[in-house]
Design an enzyme around this catalytic site. Structure first.
Site: not given
Length: 272
Positions: A38, A257
């Site tokens: 997956k 940031y």
């Protein structure tokens, strides 16, 4: 023409992947392994991983969604593919046409099976205590089983559950295990495929299970685990990049940031 101009890439070690596969296989004996591929084989490249494992005579794979299954089916005609997640009944014919095996885990799916135009292979999903997907108690499992057996549009290939604490809580693991065994005893049916173990359970407990035929090998196929004493697993993924720029910081200057980092001395910062 090369369309990638950033010098960052993932290096995948397929040899180590097969070493991990063989290491788990040695622990579980004659039972078969269903590699879980997956999420693009956990970021490793699903088609490349399936192609490699298929070359090693592995022909059953598990995914989360129908889209993932169809991507594999487009290239590999003769492998078995189990979708572990919920597929809505309006897409059942697509799965049946493409020979994709579906997990049946709720009453809406059971009802939708009556409208099939082509035979569909399915596994019953039992919720033994994770409280995520699956039929939760004996009554609902027996009801699902009886409806599936009577439905001529369905081939009932397997049954499975999923352990939530194989890596961290043995008492709750035992609770789930006993619940699943109890349901199997009530059904008293010889399924072609019975699977319960994920990676952690495969490593720690599967050798003692007399009632399963397969295991689902997910994250440990790729060398990762939350279990201790797993030095036999090999890393399969390496992210490689280069330094783009170098910054010389003075004490007190900030980075990034939110200015969350402040240099406590003169420092050299590499931007990757």
């Amino acid at each position: 023409m090369n369309k990638i101009y950033r010098e960052t890439y993932a290096e995948i070690n397929l040899k180590n992947m097969y070493i991990n596969f063989k290491s788990i296989k040695k622990r579980i004996g004659e039972k078969k392994i269903i590699p879980v591929v997956k999420a693009n084989a956990y970021g490793h490249g699903v088609l490349q991983v399936v192609d490699f494992l298929y070359s090693m005579n592995i022909d059953y794979f598990a995914v989360s969604t129908l889209e993932e299954a169809l991507e594999i089916r487009e290239k590999f005609e003769d492998v078995d593919i189990l979708v572990m997640g919920v597929v809505k009944s309006k897409y059942f014919d697509i799965a049946a046409y493409n020979r994709v095996t579906l997990s049946i885990s709720n009453d809406d799916q059971l009802l939708g099976l009556n409208d099939l135009s082509k035979k569909l292979k399915v596994h019953i999903k039992v919720d033994s205590g994770m409280n995520r997907l699956g039929f939760k108690n004996e009554t609902s499992v027996v009801n699902a089983f009886e409806k599936l057996k009577k439905n001529d549009n369905v081939y009932l290939e397997g049954i499975f559950t999923h352990f939530s604490t194989a890596d961290c809580d043995e008492e709750y693991f035992d609770f789930q295990l006993n619940r699943f065994q109890s349901i199997l005893n009530i059904l008293s049916f010889k399924f072609k495929i019975v699977h319960a173990s994920n990676s952690s359970s495969s490593i720690k407990y599967e050798h003692s299970f007399p009632f399963t035929t397969h295991v689902r090998l997910g994250i440990s196929l790729y060398g990762l685990t939350l279990d201790e004493e797993t030095d036999f697993l090999k890393n399969t993924y390496k992210l490689i990049t280069h330094i783009s720029e170098i910054k010389h910081l003075k004490i007190g200057e900030k980075v990034g940031y939110g200015a969350t980092y402040t240099a406590t001395k003169d420092e050299i910062i590499g931007v990757l």
